[in-house]
Design a protein around this motif. Structure first.
Motif, short mmCIF file in Angstrom:
data_model
loop_
_atom_site.label_atom_id
_atom_site.label_comp_id
_atom_site.label_asym_id
_atom_site.label_seq_id
_atom_site.Cartn_x
_atom_site.Cartn_y
_atom_site.Cartn_z
N ILE A 1 38.03 -16.11 -14.65
CA ILE A 1 38.88 -16.44 -13.67
C ILE A 1 39.01 -17.75 -13.95
CG2 ILE A 1 38.67 -16.76 -11.04
CD1 ILE A 1 36.84 -14.23 -10.94
N THR A 2 40.29 -18.10 -13.62
CA THR A 2 40.85 -19.51 -13.81
C THR A 2 41.68 -19.89 -12.57
OG1 THR A 2 42.83 -18.82 -14.90
CG2 THR A 2 41.01 -19.44 -16.39
N ARG A 3 41.80 -21.09 -12.35
CA ARG A 3 42.44 -21.69 -11.28
C ARG A 3 43.93 -21.81 -11.61
NH1 ARG A 3 39.90 -23.84 -6.95
NH2 ARG A 3 37.62 -24.09 -7.04
N ILE A 4 44.85 -21.51 -10.63
CA ILE A 4 46.25 -21.58 -10.92
C ILE A 4 46.95 -22.15 -9.53
CG2 ILE A 4 46.54 -19.59 -12.47
CD1 ILE A 4 47.30 -17.78 -9.94
N GLU A 5 47.92 -22.84 -10.13
CA GLU A 5 48.85 -23.27 -8.90
C GLU A 5 50.15 -22.62 -8.68
OE1 GLU A 5 50.04 -27.44 -9.89
OE2 GLU A 5 48.06 -28.12 -10.38
N ALA A 6 49.99 -21.73 -7.45
CA ALA A 6 50.84 -20.75 -7.17
C ALA A 6 51.04 -20.69 -5.75
CB ALA A 6 50.45 -19.17 -7.64
N ASP A 7 52.42 -20.55 -5.16
CA ASP A 7 52.90 -20.44 -3.96
C ASP A 7 52.68 -18.73 -3.45
OD1 ASP A 7 53.34 -22.83 -3.63
OD2 ASP A 7 55.41 -22.60 -4.32
N THR A 8 52.88 -17.85 -4.45
CA THR A 8 52.67 -16.40 -4.34
C THR A 8 52.04 -15.92 -5.48
OG1 THR A 8 54.71 -16.48 -2.87
CG2 THR A 8 53.79 -14.21 -3.73
N VAL A 9 50.88 -14.98 -5.56
CA VAL A 9 50.26 -14.52 -6.60
C VAL A 9 51.02 -13.02 -6.59
CG1 VAL A 9 48.19 -13.46 -7.59
CG2 VAL A 9 48.21 -15.86 -6.48
N LEU A 10 51.40 -12.50 -7.77
CA LEU A 10 52.09 -11.44 -7.96
C LEU A 10 51.05 -10.41 -8.58
CD1 LEU A 10 55.34 -12.62 -9.51
CD2 LEU A 10 54.89 -12.10 -6.89
N GLU A 11 50.21 -10.78 -9.48
CA GLU A 11 49.28 -10.01 -10.04
C GLU A 11 48.32 -10.85 -10.71
OE1 GLU A 11 48.83 -7.17 -14.00
OE2 GLU A 11 50.73 -8.22 -13.77
N GLU A 12 47.00 -10.48 -10.52
CA GLU A 12 45.82 -10.93 -10.87
C GLU A 12 44.65 -10.19 -11.13
OE1 GLU A 12 42.79 -14.69 -9.26
OE2 GLU A 12 44.15 -13.53 -7.79
N THR A 13 44.69 -9.74 -12.47
CA THR A 13 43.86 -8.79 -12.89
C THR A 13 42.84 -9.15 -14.10
OG1 THR A 13 45.51 -6.92 -12.55
CG2 THR A 13 43.84 -6.19 -13.90
N VAL A 14 41.58 -8.57 -13.86
CA VAL A 14 40.75 -8.88 -15.11
C VAL A 14 40.45 -7.59 -15.64
CG1 VAL A 14 38.44 -9.73 -15.94
CG2 VAL A 14 39.77 -11.14 -14.17
N ARG A 15 40.90 -7.35 -16.81
CA ARG A 15 40.46 -5.75 -17.45
C ARG A 15 39.32 -6.06 -18.58
NH1 ARG A 15 46.16 -5.59 -17.35
NH2 ARG A 15 46.95 -4.12 -15.88
N VAL A 16 38.05 -5.48 -18.32
CA VAL A 16 37.02 -5.88 -19.10
C VAL A 16 37.51 -4.28 -20.00
CG1 VAL A 16 34.56 -5.79 -19.33
CG2 VAL A 16 35.58 -6.78 -17.63
N GLU A 17 37.89 -4.68 -21.33
CA GLU A 17 38.10 -3.62 -22.00
C GLU A 17 37.02 -3.21 -22.98
OE1 GLU A 17 42.91 -4.77 -22.26
OE2 GLU A 17 41.61 -5.41 -23.99
N ALA A 18 36.01 -3.89 -23.36
CA ALA A 18 34.95 -3.64 -24.11
C ALA A 18 33.44 -3.83 -23.42
CB ALA A 18 34.99 -4.18 -25.62
N ILE A 19 32.71 -2.98 -23.24
CA ILE A 19 31.38 -3.11 -22.87
C ILE A 19 30.49 -2.13 -23.85
CG2 ILE A 19 29.60 -3.05 -21.09
CD1 ILE A 19 31.95 -2.95 -19.07
N GLU A 20 30.20 -2.90 -25.02
CA GLU A 20 29.73 -2.22 -26.23
C GLU A 20 28.19 -2.64 -26.56
OE1 GLU A 20 33.74 -1.01 -28.23
OE2 GLU A 20 32.69 -2.61 -28.83
N LEU A 21 27.30 -2.00 -26.67
CA LEU A 21 25.93 -2.12 -27.08
C LEU A 21 25.86 -1.77 -28.48
CD1 LEU A 21 22.95 -3.28 -26.75
CD2 LEU A 21 22.24 -0.95 -26.00
N TYR A 22 25.78 -2.55 -29.31
CA TYR A 22 25.35 -2.38 -30.88
C TYR A 22 24.10 -2.39 -31.18
CZ TYR A 22 30.48 -2.47 -32.26
OH TYR A 22 31.84 -2.36 -32.36
N TYR A 23 23.63 -1.35 -31.95
CA TYR A 23 22.33 -1.48 -32.77
C TYR A 23 22.60 -1.90 -34.38
CZ TYR A 23 19.57 -0.57 -28.74
OH TYR A 23 18.67 -0.57 -27.69
N ARG A 24 21.93 -2.87 -34.89
CA ARG A 24 22.15 -3.13 -36.29
C ARG A 24 20.55 -2.68 -36.79
NH1 ARG A 24 20.19 -8.24 -37.70
NH2 ARG A 24 19.48 -9.72 -36.18
N PRO A 25 20.75 -2.05 -37.92
CA PRO A 25 19.21 -1.68 -38.61
C PRO A 25 18.89 -3.01 -39.32
CG PRO A 25 21.13 -1.17 -39.96
CD PRO A 25 22.04 -1.65 -38.77
N VAL A 26 17.54 -3.28 -39.29
CA VAL A 26 16.65 -4.15 -39.71
C VAL A 26 15.38 -3.58 -40.33
CG1 VAL A 26 15.39 -6.39 -39.30
CG2 VAL A 26 17.57 -5.85 -38.35
#
Length: 279
Positions: A180-205
Motif C-alpha cells: 500500500i503506497t500513498r498517492i496524490e489523487a483527487d479521485t481514486v478510480l481503482e485501488e487493488t492489491v492482488r496477492v497472486e502467490a501464497i506458496e509454502l515450499y519444502y526443500r529436502p535437506v
C-alpha cells in the motif's frame, strides 16, 4: 480498496541426490564441523576416519515461503503546468480560455489520468521468519504440488517434516501493508492489491550428526543445490509427527480480521480464492 487473495499452495522441491550421495559429500566436512578443536588436533595429527562415528542420519523437508503481490492504482488529479513562452507574449488563447503570461510563462491546468502497477515478491525462511531473497534461487528447480496427505505419507516413510514457524496470515498481512503506497489523487478510480502467490515450499535437506572424542557436531547437505555445510541442526523431535492439515489454511480464517496499517478496513474488501490465469 480491494484485496484479492489466491489460494495457498504447498510445493515440495525434488531431491537431486540420494542419502548415500549426501553422506559421501557431508563426510568431507566432518572435521570442519567440530571447529577449532578438530583443526588443532589435525595440525598435530590428522584424525583417522575410524575416529568418527555417524550417530544419526536425517532426511527432512524444511520450509520457506514465497509470496507475490501486484498492486494496481488508477486515479485522477488536477495539475498546473508552467509553459515557457517568448518574452514578448502577453497572453495565449487555448480552448476558448485566455491565459495571461507572467515572467515568460503561462499556467495551463489539466486533469491527469494515472495508472500505476507494481509487483512485490517476498521470500521468508519458515524457521527464522526472516526475509531471505536468495531463496528465490530454489524456484529454478522442479517442484511438485503437495497437500497435507502427501506430507503425512512422507512422515510415515521416516522423513522429518518441519512445520513452519512463520504463519501465512502474518506474512500476507505484512505483504499487503508493504504494497500500500500513498498517492496524490483527487479521485481514486481503482485501488487493488492482488496477492497472486501464497506458496509454502519444502526443500529436502540431509543432516548427519557425527561423534568424535565424546563430542557431537552436525553437517547438513542441501539435496537441491548439492552443497554440504558444517553446522546446522537436526530435528528428531518432529520425527514421525503429523502436521495439522489446517496449518497452512490460516489466511482465509483471518483475512476478515486483518489489520493493515494505514488502510481503512471499512473500505477494504477482501476476496479469497481468486482465479489467476498466471501463477
Amino acid at each position: 480498496m480491494n484485496v484479492e487473495l489466491t489460494d495457498e499452495r504447498i510445493l515440495v522441491l525434488a531431491d537431486r541426490f540420494s542419502m548415500e550421495q549426501a553422506e559421501g559429500r557431508a563426510w568431507t566436512k566432518r572435521v570442519e564441523a567440530f571447529g577449532t578443536l578438530a583443526r588443532m588436533s589435525g595440525f598435530l595429527k590428522q584424525p583417522k576416519d575410524d575416529e568418527f562415528e555417524v550417530a544419526y542420519r536425517e532426511r527432512r523437508l524444511q520450509p520457506f515461503w514465497r509470496l507475490s503481490a501486484r498492486t494496481v492504482l488508477g486515479y485522477e488529479r488536477r495539475r498546473d503546468y508552467m509553459v515557457a513562452v517568448g518574452p514578448m507574449v502577453q497572453s495565449v488563447a487555448i480552448g476558448g480560455e485566455t491565459l495571461t503570461a507572467s515572467g515568460g510563462q503561462i499556467k495551463v491546468s489539466g486533469l491527469e489520468t494515472c495508472r500505476e502497477e507494481n509487483r512485490r515478491d517476498l521470500y521468508v525462511d519458515g524457521l527464522s521468519k526472516a526475509p531471505q531473497p536468495t531463496l528465490a534461487d530454489y524456484l529454478k528447480h522442479p517442484a511438485s504440488e503437495a497437500d497435507a496427505e502427501t506430507l503425512a505419507a512422507a512422515t510415515r516413510d521416516g522423513v522429518v517434516v518441519v512445520p513452519s514457524e512463520a504463519k501465512a496470515s502474518t506474512l500476507v498481512r505484512d505483504l499487503i501493508a508493504a504494497s500500500i503506497t500513498r498517492i496524490e489523487a483527487d479521485t481514486v478510480l481503482e485501488e487493488t492489491v492482488r496477492v497472486e502467490a501464497i506458496e509454502l515450499y519444502y526443500r529436502p535437506v540431509y543432516a548427519f550428526r557425527y561423534r568424535w572424542q565424546g563430542k557431537e557436531a552436525v553437517v547438513e547437505f542441501d539435496a537441491v543445490t548439492g552443497e554440504p555445510r558444517a553446522g546446522g541442526a537436526t530435528f528428531e523431535r518432529y520425527l514421525g509427527k503429523m502436521l495439522d492439515p489446517a496449518f497452512l489454511l490460516d489466511v482465509g480464517a483471518e483475512a476478515a480480521n486483518m489489520f493493515i496499517p494505514g488502510a481503512n478496513l471499512a473500505k477494504m474488501a477482501i476476496v479469497k480464492g481468486i482465479e489467476l490465469s498466471k501463477r
